[in-house]
Design an enzyme around this catalytic site. Structure first.
Site, short mmCIF file in Angstrom:
data_model
loop_
_atom_site.label_atom_id
_atom_site.label_comp_id
_atom_site.label_asym_id
_atom_site.label_seq_id
_atom_site.Cartn_x
_atom_site.Cartn_y
_atom_site.Cartn_z
N HIS A 248 0.83 -1.21 0.00
CA HIS A 248 0.00 0.00 0.00
C HIS A 248 0.87 1.26 0.00
CE1 HIS A 248 -3.26 2.76 0.88
NE2 HIS A 248 -2.64 3.15 1.97
N GLN B 244 3.91 1.67 -1.16
CA GLN B 244 4.54 1.84 -2.47
C GLN B 244 3.52 2.33 -3.50
OE1 GLN B 244 7.90 1.55 -3.09
NE2 GLN B 244 8.05 1.31 -0.89
N HIS C 85 0.84 4.03 -2.86
CA HIS C 85 0.51 5.41 -2.51
C HIS C 85 1.55 6.37 -3.09
CE1 HIS C 85 -2.53 7.37 -0.14
NE2 HIS C 85 -1.67 8.01 0.61
#
Length: 102
Positions: free
Chosen positions: A77, A79, A81
């Site tokens: 998540h 990465q 984001h």
């Protein structure tokens, strides 16, 4: 997951989120014709992306040194984001340029 890895992951999420928010505010400022504010917000977004990259680089350095981290959904998540924030900031710059031409 150890505390240091969790801090790096949360740093990615926080800084990437800040970058995306600033980029959105930059678009809104450009929409109103306030290009000075738009430029300032893009600069803030880019500064947040630099901070996120520092966190990511720390994680990558540890990995390269053999300190492997267990990949969790939170890691993925973070990465995701970051990549979304980078793409959004790049797109915001293009939208601002279009508003300048209109």
């Amino acid at each position: 997951m150890n505390e240091e890895n969790l801090e790096a992951i949360m740093g990615l999420i926080v800084h990437a989120g800040n970058a995306k928010s600033d980029a959105m505010e930059a678009i809104q400022a450009a929409k109103k014709g306030d290009f000075s504010e738009a430029t300032e917000k893009i600069q803030q977004a880019e500064a947040s992306l630099v901070e996120a990259h520092h966190a990511q680089t720390g994680m990558l350095t540890k990995e390269a040194q053999g300190d492997h981290m267990t990949v969790t959904l939170l890691t993925v998540h973070s990465q995701d984001h970051l990549m979304t924030a980078i793409a959004f900031t790049d797109l915001a710059k293009e939208i601002i340029d279009l508003y300048k031409r209109v």
